[in-house]
Design an enzyme around this catalytic site. Structure first.
Site, PDB file in Angstrom:
ATOM      1  N   SER A  11      -5.622 -14.273 -34.815  1.00 53.03           N
ATOM      2  CA  SER A  11      -5.254 -14.455 -33.407  1.00 53.03           C
ATOM      3  C   SER A  11      -5.176 -15.925 -33.001  1.00 53.03           C
ATOM      4  O   SER A  11      -4.409 -16.281 -32.104  1.00 53.03           O
ATOM      5  CB  SER A  11      -6.249 -13.731 -32.493  1.00 53.03           C
ATOM      6  OG  SER A  11      -7.569 -14.203 -32.708  1.00 53.03           O
ATOM      7  N   ASP A  56     -13.216 -18.943 -24.933  1.00 50.57           N
ATOM      8  CA  ASP A  56     -14.059 -17.771 -24.724  1.00 50.57           C
ATOM      9  C   ASP A  56     -15.213 -17.707 -25.724  1.00 50.57           C
ATOM     10  O   ASP A  56     -15.829 -16.666 -25.897  1.00 50.57           O
ATOM     11  CB  ASP A  56     -13.223 -16.484 -24.820  1.00 50.57           C
ATOM     12  CG  ASP A  56     -12.505 -16.347 -26.160  1.00 50.57           C
ATOM     13  OD1 ASP A  56     -12.728 -17.211 -27.048  1.00 50.57           O
ATOM     14  OD2 ASP A  56     -11.724 -15.394 -26.327  1.00 50.57           O
ATOM     15  N   HIS A 104     -11.924 -18.332 -29.381  1.00 50.88           N
ATOM     16  CA  HIS A 104     -10.546 -18.847 -29.385  1.00 50.88           C
ATOM     17  C   HIS A 104     -10.487 -20.247 -28.768  1.00 50.88           C
ATOM     18  O   HIS A 104     -11.420 -20.688 -28.099  1.00 50.88           O
ATOM     19  CB  HIS A 104      -9.621 -17.885 -28.636  1.00 50.88           C
ATOM     20  CG  HIS A 104      -9.576 -16.527 -29.258  1.00 50.88           C
ATOM     21  ND1 HIS A 104     -10.368 -15.486 -28.807  1.00 50.88           N
ATOM     22  CD2 HIS A 104      -8.851 -16.046 -30.294  1.00 50.88           C
ATOM     23  CE1 HIS A 104     -10.126 -14.410 -29.551  1.00 50.88           C
ATOM     24  NE2 HIS A 104      -9.215 -14.725 -30.454  1.00 50.88           N
TER      25      HIS A 104
END
Length: 247
Positions: free
Chosen positions: A18, A193, A196
């Site tokens: 991600s 967060d 990330h």
């Protein structure tokens, strides 16, 4: 009339989880790299797969970079950016967890596959997972109904394994886990967060990755002529030449 050949643009392929998938968002590190290469030299291809670990990445890689008679001469570089999911705690997140030993072997197999299809080791760059801010990530986990499923100390073990494997494979590595915590600095500014990247984190990755990428793309030719060099009376002469064309 002679057949007009298709222009083949060289590629930098960003392969990861991600953190790579999100890299094309506004101010993302991938979009910054793409912007630097937008001078008609190279395409930047995002192949980030959110939630993936190296086991799944190894399996799908041949579908992402298939063999073309054993060579991919138009790939200038590939970044391999996994580990943030592999390092999940086995008892808290068994679906994504991969042991360190398998993580090492998967990275080696990814490199070996790339070499087998013509992407030599000097074109490959490993990127370690960044450090984890446990308090911030725990809040994200709680919102999803789970307990904290990663620890920064464990992330560090996987980052170290990534660096060691890069050395064994003869590829470059960008060690984010160490870089972001250098001299005891507050690494939380680099995270959005807890896991990330924030805008600052994306800037850091883009800056240091470019230092590794620049030499790999510096000699790529400018694709298609500068507009001022096109003969207005005979544009075909300039625009249909065989430079940087598919053979």
């Amino acid at each position: 009339m002679s057949r007009i050949k298709r222009i083949v643009w060289p590629q930098v392929v960003l392969f990861g989880d991600s953190i790579t998938q999100f890299s094309f968002q506004a101010h993302g590190w991938g979009s910054e790299i793409a912007n630097r290469l937008a001078s008609r030299k190279c395409d930047v291809v995002n192949r980030g797969l959110s939630g993936y670990n190296t086991r799944w990445a190894r399996i799908v890689l041949p579908r992402i970079i298939p063999s073309q008679c054993g060579a991919n001469p138009h790939i200038a570089a590939v970044t391999v950016f996994f580990g943030a999911n592999d390092c999940s705690l086995e008892d808290k997140n068994p679906q994504q967890h991969i042991s360190i030993q398998e993580y090492r072997e998967n990275l080696k197999e990814i490199t070996q596959y790339l070499a087998s299809v013509g992407v030599s080791n000097d074109k490959v760059i490993f990127i370690t997972p960044p450090p984890l801010h446990e308090a911030a990530w725990e809040k994200e986990c709680v919102l999803k109904g789970s307990a904290l499923n990663r620890l920064n100390s464990v992330v560090g073990q996987y980052a170290e394994a990534c660096v060691q494997t890069a050395g064994q494979c003869g590829v470059d590595v960008l060690d984010l886990w160490t870089l972001m915590q250098k001299d005891g600095q507050d690494f939380t500014i680099y995270l959005s967060d807890g896991l990330h990247l924030s805008e600052r984190g994306n800037q850091l990755v883009a800056e240091h990755l470019w230092n590794l990428l620049e030499s790999r793309v510096a000699e790529l030719p400018f694709i298609l002529p500068y507009w001022g060099d096109i003969d207005p009376k005979s544009p075909e002469t300039s625009l249909l030449c065989d430079c940087a064309l598919e053979k």
